[in-house]
Write a protein that holds these residues in place. Structure first.
Motif, PDB file in Angstrom:
ATOM      1  N   TYR A   1       0.826  -1.202   0.000  1.00 41.27           N
ATOM      2  CA  TYR A   1       0.000   0.000   0.000  1.00 41.27           C
ATOM      3  C   TYR A   1       0.863   1.255   0.000  1.00 41.27           C
ATOM      4  O   TYR A   1       1.995   1.248   0.461  1.00 41.27           O
ATOM      5  CB  TYR A   1      -0.902   0.019   1.237  1.00 41.27           C
ATOM      6  N   ALA A   2       0.287   2.299  -0.518  1.00 45.03           N
ATOM      7  CA  ALA A   2       0.937   3.603  -0.466  1.00 45.03           C
ATOM      8  C   ALA A   2      -0.095   4.625  -0.015  1.00 45.03           C
ATOM      9  O   ALA A   2      -1.299   4.404  -0.124  1.00 45.03           O
ATOM     10  CB  ALA A   2       1.497   3.983  -1.835  1.00 45.03           C
ATOM     11  N   CYS A   3       0.397   5.727   0.497  1.00 41.75           N
ATOM     12  CA  CYS A   3      -0.519   6.778   0.888  1.00 41.75           C
ATOM     13  C   CYS A   3      -0.984   7.514  -0.378  1.00 41.75           C
ATOM     14  O   CYS A   3      -0.337   7.415  -1.420  1.00 41.75           O
ATOM     15  CB  CYS A   3       0.157   7.724   1.880  1.00 41.75           C
ATOM     16  N   PRO A   4      -2.076   8.225  -0.307  1.00 42.83           N
ATOM     17  CA  PRO A   4      -2.610   8.914  -1.497  1.00 42.83           C
ATOM     18  C   PRO A   4      -1.602   9.843  -2.154  1.00 42.83           C
ATOM     19  O   PRO A   4      -1.641  10.045  -3.353  1.00 42.83           O
ATOM     20  CB  PRO A   4      -3.807   9.697  -0.939  1.00 42.83           C
ATOM     21  N   ASP A   5      -0.687  10.400  -1.378  1.00 40.00           N
ATOM     22  CA  ASP A   5       0.299  11.316  -1.946  1.00 40.00           C
ATOM     23  C   ASP A   5       1.345  10.579  -2.768  1.00 40.00           C
ATOM     24  O   ASP A   5       1.869  11.100  -3.744  1.00 40.00           O
ATOM     25  CB  ASP A   5       1.004  12.086  -0.827  1.00 40.00           C
ATOM     26  N   CYS A   6       1.647   9.347  -2.360  1.00 40.23           N
ATOM     27  CA  CYS A   6       2.699   8.597  -3.028  1.00 40.23           C
ATOM     28  C   CYS A   6       2.145   7.704  -4.140  1.00 40.23           C
ATOM     29  O   CYS A   6       2.877   7.325  -5.046  1.00 40.23           O
ATOM     30  CB  CYS A   6       3.450   7.723  -2.020  1.00 40.23           C
ATOM     31  N   ALA A   7       0.887   7.373  -4.059  1.00 41.52           N
ATOM     32  CA  ALA A   7       0.303   6.429  -5.012  1.00 41.52           C
ATOM     33  C   ALA A   7       0.548   6.808  -6.468  1.00 41.52           C
ATOM     34  O   ALA A   7       0.868   5.943  -7.281  1.00 41.52           O
ATOM     35  CB  ALA A   7      -1.186   6.292  -4.742  1.00 41.52           C
ATOM     36  N   PRO A   8       0.426   8.099  -6.837  1.00 45.34           N
ATOM     37  CA  PRO A   8       0.652   8.471  -8.245  1.00 45.34           C
ATOM     38  C   PRO A   8       2.072   8.200  -8.717  1.00 45.34           C
ATOM     39  O   PRO A   8       2.324   8.179  -9.911  1.00 45.34           O
ATOM     40  CB  PRO A   8       0.359   9.978  -8.261  1.00 45.34           C
ATOM     41  N   HIS A   9       2.992   7.997  -7.784  1.00 46.51           N
ATOM     42  CA  HIS A   9       4.381   7.765  -8.174  1.00 46.51           C
ATOM     43  C   HIS A   9       4.640   6.315  -8.546  1.00 46.51           C
ATOM     44  O   HIS A   9       5.710   5.985  -9.035  1.00 46.51           O
ATOM     45  CB  HIS A   9       5.325   8.166  -7.031  1.00 46.51           C
ATOM     46  N   PHE A  10       3.653   5.492  -8.299  1.00 46.01           N
ATOM     47  CA  PHE A  10       3.823   4.088  -8.648  1.00 46.01           C
ATOM     48  C   PHE A  10       3.243   3.833 -10.034  1.00 46.01           C
ATOM     49  O   PHE A  10       2.249   4.447 -10.424  1.00 46.01           O
ATOM     50  CB  PHE A  10       3.108   3.190  -7.639  1.00 46.01           C
ATOM     51  N   PRO A  11       3.863   2.928 -10.778  1.00 45.32           N
ATOM     52  CA  PRO A  11       3.332   2.587 -12.095  1.00 45.32           C
ATOM     53  C   PRO A  11       2.009   1.856 -11.958  1.00 45.32           C
ATOM     54  O   PRO A  11       1.727   1.236 -10.933  1.00 45.32           O
ATOM     55  CB  PRO A  11       4.410   1.678 -12.684  1.00 45.32           C
ATOM     56  N   VAL A  12       1.244   1.930 -12.993  1.00 50.27           N
ATOM     57  CA  VAL A  12      -0.032   1.233 -12.999  1.00 50.27           C
ATOM     58  C   VAL A  12       0.230  -0.268 -12.950  1.00 50.27           C
ATOM     59  O   VAL A  12       1.166  -0.767 -13.562  1.00 50.27           O
ATOM     60  CB  VAL A  12      -0.819   1.587 -14.277  1.00 50.27           C
ATOM     61  N   LEU A  13      -0.588  -0.942 -12.190  1.00 49.29           N
ATOM     62  CA  LEU A  13      -0.425  -2.384 -12.086  1.00 49.29           C
ATOM     63  C   LEU A  13      -0.577  -3.013 -13.470  1.00 49.29           C
ATOM     64  O   LEU A  13      -1.548  -2.747 -14.169  1.00 49.29           O
ATOM     65  CB  LEU A  13      -1.494  -2.966 -11.153  1.00 49.29           C
ATOM     66  N   PRO A  14       0.391  -3.843 -13.841  1.00 49.79           N
ATOM     67  CA  PRO A  14       0.311  -4.490 -15.150  1.00 49.79           C
ATOM     68  C   PRO A  14      -0.784  -5.543 -15.173  1.00 49.79           C
ATOM     69  O   PRO A  14      -1.037  -6.205 -14.181  1.00 49.79           O
ATOM     70  CB  PRO A  14       1.699  -5.128 -15.310  1.00 49.79           C
ATOM     71  N   ASP A  15      -1.380  -5.666 -16.315  1.00 54.07           N
ATOM     72  CA  ASP A  15      -2.390  -6.698 -16.478  1.00 54.07           C
ATOM     73  C   ASP A  15      -1.682  -8.042 -16.596  1.00 54.07           C
ATOM     74  O   ASP A  15      -0.724  -8.183 -17.352  1.00 54.07           O
ATOM     75  CB  ASP A  15      -3.200  -6.417 -17.739  1.00 54.07           C
ATOM     76  N   VAL A  16      -2.129  -8.995 -15.830  1.00 54.61           N
ATOM     77  CA  VAL A  16      -1.468 -10.304 -15.834  1.00 54.61           C
ATOM     78  C   VAL A  16      -1.452 -10.895 -17.233  1.00 54.61           C
ATOM     79  O   VAL A  16      -0.480 -11.494 -17.675  1.00 54.61           O
ATOM     80  CB  VAL A  16      -2.184 -11.268 -14.873  1.00 54.61           C
ATOM     81  N   ALA A  17      -2.532 -10.709 -17.974  1.00 60.37           N
ATOM     82  CA  ALA A  17      -2.630 -11.271 -19.315  1.00 60.37           C
ATOM     83  C   ALA A  17      -1.567 -10.683 -20.231  1.00 60.37           C
ATOM     84  O   ALA A  17      -1.092 -11.339 -21.149  1.00 60.37           O
ATOM     85  CB  ALA A  17      -4.006 -11.031 -19.883  1.00 60.37           C
ATOM     86  N   ALA A  18      -1.191  -9.441 -19.967  1.00 56.92           N
ATOM     87  CA  ALA A  18      -0.209  -8.783 -20.820  1.00 56.92           C
ATOM     88  C   ALA A  18       1.193  -9.339 -20.595  1.00 56.92           C
ATOM     89  O   ALA A  18       2.087  -9.135 -21.397  1.00 56.92           O
ATOM     90  CB  ALA A  18      -0.211  -7.282 -20.562  1.00 56.92           C
TER      91      ALA A  18
END
Ligand SMILES: [Zn+2]
Length: 71
Positions: free
Chosen positions: A43-60
């Motif tokens: 988990y990340a706090c709302p302030d840090c969350a945008p700094h994380f990449p979007v979770l990759p789709d497993v299918a991809a």
């Protein structure tokens, strides 16, 4: 006992994996799966969350996904 000294985190609070700060509005940024054990969520706090990449789709992540089908 001093009530102010017993600052135990609430049940819903999570430690931000980026800034190590406790937040009561955790944002799931990663889901770790393990072969041995239940795995865990990051988990990340709302302030840090945008700094994380979007979770990759497993299918991809599967070989050949999104490409032409060989068969
Ligand atoms: Zn943070």
């Amino acid at each position: 006992m001093d009530a102010a000294s017993s600052r135990t985190p609430g049940a819903r609070q999570r430690a931000c994996t980026r800034c190590d700060g406790l937040t009561d509005r955790p944002v799931l940024v990663s889901d770790v799966h393990q072969n041995s054990g239940p795995g865990f969520s990051v988990y990340a706090c709302p302030d840090c969350a945008p700094h994380f990449p979007v979770l990759p789709d497993v299918a991809a992540l599967l070989p050949g996904a999104g490409e032409r089908r060989a068969r």
